[in-house]
Design an enzyme around this catalytic site. Sequence first.
Site, short mmCIF file in Angstrom:
data_model
loop_
_atom_site.label_atom_id
_atom_site.label_comp_id
_atom_site.label_asym_id
_atom_site.label_seq_id
_atom_site.Cartn_x
_atom_site.Cartn_y
_atom_site.Cartn_z
N CYS A 143 47.98 55.88 75.00
CA CYS A 143 46.99 56.00 74.22
C CYS A 143 46.75 55.25 72.97
O CYS A 143 45.77 55.44 72.70
CB CYS A 143 47.47 57.48 73.20
SG CYS A 143 45.57 58.48 72.85
N CYS A 144 48.14 54.65 72.55
CA CYS A 144 47.76 53.40 72.12
C CYS A 144 47.19 52.62 72.72
O CYS A 144 46.60 51.35 72.15
CB CYS A 144 48.68 53.39 70.84
SG CYS A 144 49.87 54.73 69.87
N CYS B 122 46.51 57.74 63.75
CA CYS B 122 46.34 59.07 63.69
C CYS B 122 46.57 60.32 62.92
O CYS B 122 47.86 60.60 63.01
CB CYS B 122 46.39 59.16 65.30
SG CYS B 122 44.88 57.31 65.93
N CYS C 138 49.61 61.96 65.52
CA CYS C 138 50.24 61.66 66.05
C CYS C 138 51.39 61.41 64.11
O CYS C 138 52.42 60.54 63.76
CB CYS C 138 50.77 60.49 66.51
SG CYS C 138 49.83 60.70 68.31
N CYS D 226 52.86 50.91 67.82
CA CYS D 226 51.52 51.74 68.33
C CYS D 226 51.55 50.57 69.70
O CYS D 226 50.64 50.81 70.11
CB CYS D 226 50.38 51.20 67.09
SG CYS D 226 50.09 49.77 67.19
#
Length: 232
Positions: free
Chosen positions: A125-126, A206, A209, A228
């Site tokens: 996702c990062c 984010c 998280c 990240c």
Amino acid sequence: MIDNPTITQLSEISEDTIKTLNNKYKPLSATNRIKELYKDFDVKDVMLTSSFAATSAFLLKLFSEVNTNQKVFFIDTGYHFEETLKYKEKLEQLYNLNVTSITAIKEEHEFTTKDETWKKNPDFCCSINKVRPLETIKKQYKVWVSGLMEWQSDHRASLDIFEMRGEILKFYPLLDITKEQRDAYIEKHQLPFHPLVAKGYHSIGCSHCTVPGEDRSGRWNNNPKTECGLHL
């Protein structure tokens, strides 16, 4: 100017040049390091990024006092807290910042939303929402400035003021600033904290998280992940 006056024209920066830079910049204050940066490199070769997180005002204020022409890149992941976006707007106005937001490819970002990728694979996702968007512009610059500090994590404690990361030279003007020195500067100059700091968030990423916690302990809660991927 450092020993080689044509450093900004070099396609590759040697280990000797990096060693020279570190020896030159290490004794300097953070402000003087930033001033020297623009003597050794042209502003068009310098990439400055900010997450507009907990205490981002520290680095941004220093840069705003040295070079108002410096562009600041903000990676808009699409998952930021509303407070982060408001804090960004506040600092833009307060320090007259030249901020440009960059985002992931629309279809890739939408995939992570539908898939809730942050739950299954936060690294991926990062990569989609933070790392890849920056990769698209990094090739345009020679130096990447970041506000990392040694005390923030074991990885950051292993860094030097200048070092090569792939094909770009990383510059950490705040690297050896202690937490106490940072907090003293913030108090002296009455710098605004991110609104969530008052609610116990000390490292803010984010919304999916990030939970309240000391230093970076609130990031990727219950996951061994501590970075990240931008600065690895």
